[in-house]
Design a protein around this motif. Sequence first.
Motif, PDB file in Angstrom:
ATOM      1  N   ASP A  59       0.851  -1.187   0.000  1.00 19.21           N
ATOM      2  CA  ASP A  59       0.000   0.000   0.000  1.00 19.21           C
ATOM      3  C   ASP A  59       0.890   1.242   0.000  1.00 19.21           C
ATOM      4  O   ASP A  59       2.128   1.159   0.088  1.00 19.21           O
ATOM      5  CB  ASP A  59      -0.977  -0.013   1.168  1.00 19.21           C
ATOM      6  CG  ASP A  59      -0.310   0.122   2.531  1.00 19.21           C
ATOM      7  OD1 ASP A  59       0.941   0.085   2.612  1.00 19.21           O
ATOM      8  OD2 ASP A  59      -1.037   0.265   3.532  1.00 19.21           O
ATOM      9  N   GLU A  60       0.266   2.397  -0.123  1.00 22.47           N
ATOM     10  CA  GLU A  60       1.047   3.635  -0.234  1.00 22.47           C
ATOM     11  C   GLU A  60       1.883   3.900   1.005  1.00 22.47           C
ATOM     12  O   GLU A  60       2.990   4.439   0.916  1.00 22.47           O
ATOM     13  CB  GLU A  60       0.113   4.815  -0.517  1.00 22.47           C
ATOM     14  CG  GLU A  60      -0.511   4.752  -1.916  1.00 22.47           C
ATOM     15  CD  GLU A  60      -1.407   5.941  -2.208  1.00 22.47           C
ATOM     16  OE1 GLU A  60      -1.654   6.754  -1.285  1.00 22.47           O
ATOM     17  OE2 GLU A  60      -1.858   6.058  -3.356  1.00 22.47           O
ATOM     18  N   ALA A  61       1.372   3.499   2.173  1.00 21.89           N
ATOM     19  CA  ALA A  61       2.122   3.729   3.403  1.00 21.89           C
ATOM     20  C   ALA A  61       3.430   2.941   3.421  1.00 21.89           C
ATOM     21  O   ALA A  61       4.468   3.443   3.866  1.00 21.89           O
ATOM     22  CB  ALA A  61       1.269   3.366   4.615  1.00 21.89           C
ATOM     23  N   ALA A  62       3.408   1.711   2.929  1.00 14.94           N
ATOM     24  CA  ALA A  62       4.611   0.884   2.909  1.00 14.94           C
ATOM     25  C   ALA A  62       5.566   1.271   1.793  1.00 14.94           C
ATOM     26  O   ALA A  62       6.751   0.925   1.829  1.00 14.94           O
ATOM     27  CB  ALA A  62       4.235  -0.582   2.768  1.00 14.94           C
ATOM     28  N   ALA A  63       5.057   2.008   0.790  1.00 10.11           N
ATOM     29  CA  ALA A  63       5.848   2.318  -0.400  1.00 10.11           C
ATOM     30  C   ALA A  63       6.664   3.590  -0.278  1.00 10.11           C
ATOM     31  O   ALA A  63       7.221   4.058  -1.277  1.00 10.11           O
ATOM     32  CB  ALA A  63       4.926   2.423  -1.606  1.00 10.11           C
ATOM     33  N   ALA A  64       6.789   4.122   0.921  1.00 12.17           N
ATOM     34  CA  ALA A  64       7.433   5.428   1.096  1.00 12.17           C
ATOM     35  C   ALA A  64       8.863   5.474   0.575  1.00 12.17           C
ATOM     36  O   ALA A  64       9.331   6.525   0.121  1.00 12.17           O
ATOM     37  CB  ALA A  64       7.405   5.812   2.573  1.00 12.17           C
ATOM     38  N   GLU A  65       9.575   4.346   0.623  1.00  6.90           N
ATOM     39  CA  GLU A  65      10.987   4.344   0.232  1.00  6.90           C
ATOM     40  C   GLU A  65      11.230   3.635  -1.100  1.00  6.90           C
ATOM     41  O   GLU A  65      12.359   3.278  -1.420  1.00  6.90           O
ATOM     42  CB  GLU A  65      11.827   3.689   1.332  1.00  6.90           C
ATOM     43  CG  GLU A  65      11.730   4.394   2.683  1.00  6.90           C
ATOM     44  CD  GLU A  65      12.570   3.742   3.762  1.00  6.90           C
ATOM     45  OE1 GLU A  65      13.570   3.077   3.407  1.00  6.90           O
ATOM     46  OE2 GLU A  65      12.237   3.891   4.945  1.00  6.90           O
ATOM     47  N   VAL A  66      10.188   3.435  -1.902  1.00  7.46           N
ATOM     48  CA  VAL A  66      10.326   2.713  -3.166  1.00  7.46           C
ATOM     49  C   VAL A  66      10.758   3.663  -4.286  1.00  7.46           C
ATOM     50  O   VAL A  66      10.124   4.707  -4.497  1.00  7.46           O
ATOM     51  CB  VAL A  66       9.005   2.020  -3.554  1.00  7.46           C
ATOM     52  CG1 VAL A  66       9.122   1.364  -4.923  1.00  7.46           C
ATOM     53  CG2 VAL A  66       8.640   0.980  -2.506  1.00  7.46           C
ATOM     54  N   ALA A  67      11.806   3.289  -4.997  1.00  8.19           N
ATOM     55  CA  ALA A  67      12.265   4.087  -6.136  1.00  8.19           C
ATOM     56  C   ALA A  67      11.238   4.021  -7.259  1.00  8.19           C
ATOM     57  O   ALA A  67      10.698   2.942  -7.539  1.00  8.19           O
ATOM     58  CB  ALA A  67      13.612   3.577  -6.630  1.00  8.19           C
ATOM     59  N   PRO A  68      10.939   5.129  -7.917  1.00  9.62           N
ATOM     60  CA  PRO A  68       9.917   5.144  -8.958  1.00  9.62           C
ATOM     61  C   PRO A  68      10.155   4.126 -10.082  1.00  9.62           C
ATOM     62  O   PRO A  68       9.195   3.578 -10.633  1.00  9.62           O
ATOM     63  CB  PRO A  68       9.989   6.579  -9.506  1.00  9.62           C
ATOM     64  CG  PRO A  68      10.499   7.382  -8.343  1.00  9.62           C
ATOM     65  CD  PRO A  68      11.478   6.476  -7.649  1.00  9.62           C
ATOM     66  N   ASP A  69      11.413   3.847 -10.402  1.00 15.63           N
ATOM     67  CA  ASP A  69      11.675   2.941 -11.528  1.00 15.63           C
ATOM     68  C   ASP A  69      11.368   1.480 -11.194  1.00 15.63           C
ATOM     69  O   ASP A  69      11.379   0.620 -12.086  1.00 15.63           O
ATOM     70  CB  ASP A  69      13.107   3.072 -12.016  1.00 15.63           C
ATOM     71  CG  ASP A  69      14.134   2.685 -10.956  1.00 15.63           C
ATOM     72  OD1 ASP A  69      13.846   2.820  -9.759  1.00 15.63           O
ATOM     73  OD2 ASP A  69      15.225   2.239 -11.343  1.00 15.63           O
ATOM     74  N   LEU A  70      11.081   1.177  -9.935  1.00 16.13           N
ATOM     75  CA  LEU A  70      10.722  -0.174  -9.551  1.00 16.13           C
ATOM     76  C   LEU A  70       9.214  -0.404  -9.545  1.00 16.13           C
ATOM     77  O   LEU A  70       8.763  -1.538  -9.397  1.00 16.13           O
ATOM     78  CB  LEU A  70      11.273  -0.509  -8.153  1.00 16.13           C
ATOM     79  CG  LEU A  70      12.799  -0.580  -8.026  1.00 16.13           C
ATOM     80  CD1 LEU A  70      13.182  -0.852  -6.578  1.00 16.13           C
ATOM     81  CD2 LEU A  70      13.379  -1.641  -8.938  1.00 16.13           C
TER      82      LEU A  70
END
Length: 259
Positions: free
Chosen positions: A243-254
């Motif tokens: 979810d968006e809360a867990a995705a805080a540190e995800v690089a956009p290209d992934l």
Amino acid sequence: MASDSPAKRVVIGADPSSLARTVADRFLIRVKARIADGRIAHVALTGGSMGSAVLRAVAEDPRADEVDWSLVHFWWGDERFVPAADPDRNALQAREALLDRIPVPAENIHEMAASDAGLSLDDAARAYADELAVYGDGRRAWPSFAVCFLGVGPDGHIASLFPDRDEIRVTDAAVLPVRESPKPPPERITLTRPVINASKRVWLVLTGAEKASALGLALAGANYENVPAAGAKGRKRTVFFVDEAAAAEVAPDLIDVDY
């Protein structure tokens, strides 16, 4: 972009409820494709709130009625070694969420033994390894799961493979007993990394800001002994559904917007 590649990708849902529906949608598509020509689909389930939420979403989707569930076999990545009626038991949660609501044959449901089944923890682990071996594909003493669901803990654990413990390092067994688990209950049964990573698709489902760090480390290629989620890899696809809360540190290209 979407492709049939083992590279780790991330699919983001706005919140846990919408994420569960997204995963259920992909699951039904994948299972129907797998069994379309009569092949068996082996699926490994996970426990926890999101594991149950995904299964409920599958049960509530009208397309579930279109699946020939006699061709689907359900397994578990791990189990709490507690009595069969204990609400903490992953198998009980899965039955309530999905398995008791679909016409899947009883022999297609492969539960790990409960603590009141008359087996010791070690014997229960051996029994599950023996059951997996019945469905081995000739190269391995276990089936290759069409989909292997995994939850991820804030510490990065998957199944009952916890950081910096011996179980995560084992490669010569399919199933292990776990004692003195850092997360209760203390006794568990778990699949090992070789079984998980023989899966065609590994789908890790996680939500909440407290999982953001573990997700970031797993995607960055951390040492799997320290962050077990980093070592989970499907042969065809490895997807983190978050979810968006867990995705805080995800690089956009992934981020995979098409999967």
